[in-house]
Scaffold this motif. Sequence first.
Motif, PDB file in Angstrom:
ATOM      1  N   ASP A  16       0.882  -0.948   0.117  1.00 34.81           N
ATOM      2  CA  ASP A  16      -0.120  -0.188  -0.174  1.00 34.81           C
ATOM      3  C   ASP A  16       0.664   1.273   0.005  1.00 34.81           C
ATOM      4  O   ASP A  16       2.238   1.087  -0.118  1.00 34.81           O
ATOM      5  N   THR A  17       0.082   2.551  -0.026  1.00 36.56           N
ATOM      6  CA  THR A  17       1.198   3.949   0.008  1.00 36.56           C
ATOM      7  C   THR A  17       2.026   3.912   1.014  1.00 36.56           C
ATOM      8  O   THR A  17       3.250   4.624   1.009  1.00 36.56           O
ATOM      9  N   ASP A  18       1.722   3.181   2.159  1.00 37.16           N
ATOM     10  CA  ASP A  18       2.825   3.205   3.353  1.00 37.16           C
ATOM     11  C   ASP A  18       3.673   2.313   3.155  1.00 37.16           C
ATOM     12  O   ASP A  18       4.440   2.070   4.193  1.00 37.16           O
ATOM     13  N   GLY A  19       3.696   1.181   2.347  1.00 31.56           N
ATOM     14  CA  GLY A  19       4.549  -0.005   2.262  1.00 31.56           C
ATOM     15  C   GLY A  19       4.200  -1.257   3.141  1.00 31.56           C
ATOM     16  O   GLY A  19       5.027  -1.923   2.815  1.00 31.56           O
ATOM     17  N   TRP A  20       3.273  -1.300   3.468  1.00 32.34           N
ATOM     18  CA  TRP A  20       2.697  -2.307   3.935  1.00 32.34           C
ATOM     19  C   TRP A  20       1.966  -3.441   3.211  1.00 32.34           C
ATOM     20  O   TRP A  20       1.490  -2.967   2.310  1.00 32.34           O
ATOM     21  N   TRP A  21       2.136  -4.687   3.587  1.00 29.82           N
ATOM     22  CA  TRP A  21       1.178  -5.847   2.752  1.00 29.82           C
ATOM     23  C   TRP A  21       1.152  -6.868   3.685  1.00 29.82           C
ATOM     24  O   TRP A  21       2.101  -7.440   4.212  1.00 29.82           O
ATOM     25  N   SER A  22      -0.127  -7.793   3.432  1.00 27.28           N
ATOM     26  CA  SER A  22       0.007  -8.932   4.009  1.00 27.28           C
ATOM     27  C   SER A  22      -0.725  -9.938   2.947  1.00 27.28           C
ATOM     28  O   SER A  22      -1.777  -9.629   2.366  1.00 27.28           O
ATOM     29  N   HIS A  23      -0.409 -11.194   2.928  1.00 27.20           N
ATOM     30  CA  HIS A  23      -0.796 -12.318   2.143  1.00 27.20           C
ATOM     31  C   HIS A  23      -2.105 -12.466   2.512  1.00 27.20           C
ATOM     32  O   HIS A  23      -2.501 -12.626   4.036  1.00 27.20           O
ATOM     33  N   PRO A  24      -3.123 -12.558   1.931  1.00 25.52           N
ATOM     34  CA  PRO A  24      -4.783 -12.665   2.242  1.00 25.52           C
ATOM     35  C   PRO A  24      -4.812 -13.967   3.194  1.00 25.52           C
ATOM     36  O   PRO A  24      -5.722 -14.092   4.015  1.00 25.52           O
ATOM     37  N   ASP A  25      -4.193 -14.820   2.968  1.00 22.81           N
ATOM     38  CA  ASP A  25      -4.173 -16.134   3.745  1.00 22.81           C
ATOM     39  C   ASP A  25      -3.283 -16.257   4.803  1.00 22.81           C
ATOM     40  O   ASP A  25      -3.446 -17.420   5.564  1.00 22.81           O
ATOM     41  N   TYR A  26      -2.367 -15.389   5.082  1.00 25.14           N
ATOM     42  CA  TYR A  26      -1.273 -15.396   6.347  1.00 25.14           C
ATOM     43  C   TYR A  26      -2.091 -15.370   7.305  1.00 25.14           C
ATOM     44  O   TYR A  26      -2.765 -14.189   7.644  1.00 25.14           O
ATOM     45  N   PHE A  30      -7.099 -16.275  12.397  1.00 28.59           N
ATOM     46  CA  PHE A  30      -6.669 -15.471  13.643  1.00 28.59           C
ATOM     47  C   PHE A  30      -7.174 -14.152  13.509  1.00 28.59           C
ATOM     48  O   PHE A  30      -7.173 -13.530  12.518  1.00 28.59           O
ATOM     49  N   ASP A  31      -7.592 -13.795  14.774  1.00 26.27           N
ATOM     50  CA  ASP A  31      -7.715 -12.199  14.911  1.00 26.27           C
ATOM     51  C   ASP A  31      -6.712 -11.428  15.043  1.00 26.27           C
ATOM     52  O   ASP A  31      -5.798 -11.476  14.070  1.00 26.27           O
ATOM     53  N   ASP A  32      -6.090 -10.833  16.084  1.00 31.60           N
ATOM     54  CA  ASP A  32      -4.824 -10.050  16.540  1.00 31.60           C
ATOM     55  C   ASP A  32      -3.820 -10.885  16.937  1.00 31.60           C
ATOM     56  O   ASP A  32      -2.859 -11.251  16.389  1.00 31.60           O
ATOM     57  N   ILE A  34      -1.808 -14.111  18.368  1.00 31.91           N
ATOM     58  CA  ILE A  34      -1.818 -15.484  18.573  1.00 31.91           C
ATOM     59  C   ILE A  34      -0.641 -16.064  19.271  1.00 31.91           C
ATOM     60  O   ILE A  34       0.484 -15.235  19.536  1.00 31.91           O
ATOM     61  N   THR A  35      -0.675 -17.281  19.854  1.00 36.39           N
ATOM     62  CA  THR A  35       0.545 -17.844  20.585  1.00 36.39           C
ATOM     63  C   THR A  35       1.504 -18.084  19.823  1.00 36.39           C
ATOM     64  O   THR A  35       1.144 -18.772  18.451  1.00 36.39           O
ATOM     65  N   GLN A  36       2.667 -18.603  20.227  1.00 36.84           N
ATOM     66  CA  GLN A  36       3.955 -19.381  19.434  1.00 36.84           C
ATOM     67  C   GLN A  36       3.313 -20.476  18.983  1.00 36.84           C
ATOM     68  O   GLN A  36       3.272 -21.087  17.802  1.00 36.84           O
ATOM     69  N   ALA A  37       2.550 -21.327  19.746  1.00 39.44           N
ATOM     70  CA  ALA A  37       2.061 -22.750  19.440  1.00 39.44           C
ATOM     71  C   ALA A  37       1.126 -22.736  18.436  1.00 39.44           C
ATOM     72  O   ALA A  37       1.087 -23.522  17.335  1.00 39.44           O
ATOM     73  N   GLN A  38       0.287 -21.719  18.618  1.00 39.98           N
ATOM     74  CA  GLN A  38      -0.791 -21.539  17.272  1.00 39.98           C
ATOM     75  C   GLN A  38       0.055 -21.463  16.014  1.00 39.98           C
ATOM     76  O   GLN A  38      -0.365 -21.657  14.660  1.00 39.98           O
ATOM     77  N   PHE A  39       1.116 -20.363  15.925  1.00 40.83           N
ATOM     78  CA  PHE A  39       1.907 -20.006  14.973  1.00 40.83           C
ATOM     79  C   PHE A  39       2.472 -21.161  14.288  1.00 40.83           C
ATOM     80  O   PHE A  39       2.546 -21.593  13.109  1.00 40.83           O
ATOM     81  N   ASN A  40       3.193 -22.030  15.207  1.00 41.15           N
ATOM     82  CA  ASN A  40       3.810 -23.033  14.648  1.00 41.15           C
ATOM     83  C   ASN A  40       3.079 -24.110  14.014  1.00 41.15           C
ATOM     84  O   ASN A  40       3.311 -24.921  13.005  1.00 41.15           O
ATOM     85  N   ASP A  41       1.799 -24.377  14.719  1.00 33.02           N
ATOM     86  CA  ASP A  41       0.896 -25.351  13.978  1.00 33.02           C
ATOM     87  C   ASP A  41       0.324 -24.672  12.744  1.00 33.02           C
ATOM     88  O   ASP A  41       0.261 -25.490  11.718  1.00 33.02           O
ATOM     89  N   TRP A  42       0.055 -23.488  12.564  1.00 32.63           N
ATOM     90  CA  TRP A  42      -0.269 -22.958  11.157  1.00 32.63           C
ATOM     91  C   TRP A  42       0.879 -23.138  10.197  1.00 32.63           C
ATOM     92  O   TRP A  42       0.509 -23.593   8.984  1.00 32.63           O
ATOM     93  N   CYS A  43       2.158 -22.865  10.746  1.00 33.53           N
ATOM     94  CA  CYS A  43       3.176 -23.111   9.878  1.00 33.53           C
ATOM     95  C   CYS A  43       3.308 -24.560   9.157  1.00 33.53           C
ATOM     96  O   CYS A  43       3.482 -24.931   8.070  1.00 33.53           O
ATOM     97  N   GLN A  44       3.122 -25.509  10.356  1.00 37.83           N
ATOM     98  CA  GLN A  44       3.183 -26.923  10.034  1.00 37.83           C
ATOM     99  C   GLN A  44       2.017 -27.248   9.126  1.00 37.83           C
ATOM    100  O   GLN A  44       2.319 -28.020   7.939  1.00 37.83           O
ATOM    101  N   ARG A  45       0.803 -26.862   9.200  1.00 39.90           N
ATOM    102  CA  ARG A  45      -0.414 -27.199   8.542  1.00 39.90           C
ATOM    103  C   ARG A  45      -0.269 -26.506   7.055  1.00 39.90           C
ATOM    104  O   ARG A  45      -0.579 -27.159   6.102  1.00 39.90           O
TER     105      ARG A  45
END
Length: 110
Positions: A16-26, A30-32, A34-45
């Motif tokens: 965007d004009t301020d330089g931010w971007w996020s993959h729509p599926d990343y 989750f809402d705002d 997340i725990t490290q365990a949730q992140f690790n699970d997401w990466c594994q899946r």
Amino acid sequence: MPEETALIQPLPVERDTDGWWSHPDYLAEFDDEITQAQFNDWCQRHQVVTKITYMESDVDADVFDAYMTDGQVDCSAWKIQHPAERGWFILSIHDAEDGPVCIWGKRVTP
């Protein structure tokens, strides 16, 4: 039978004009916070490993200083250096405690 997760795919990055971007599926499920365990699970899946590039260590000091003194909303001057290894793609460019970060993902085989 467990629901099968669609693997996240690289997409063109349109900051965007301020330089931010996020993959729509990343981390889309989750809402705002997340725990490290949730992140690790997401990466594994999604069969990805991740790594972080910090703006502070990827730009000249004057570019980072300008970001820090100009209200910390515009990181568009950051020309993110792609990792030397093949296969990495951007998952997110967002603000963190230590300033802007780029989260990279790379497919792994289970």
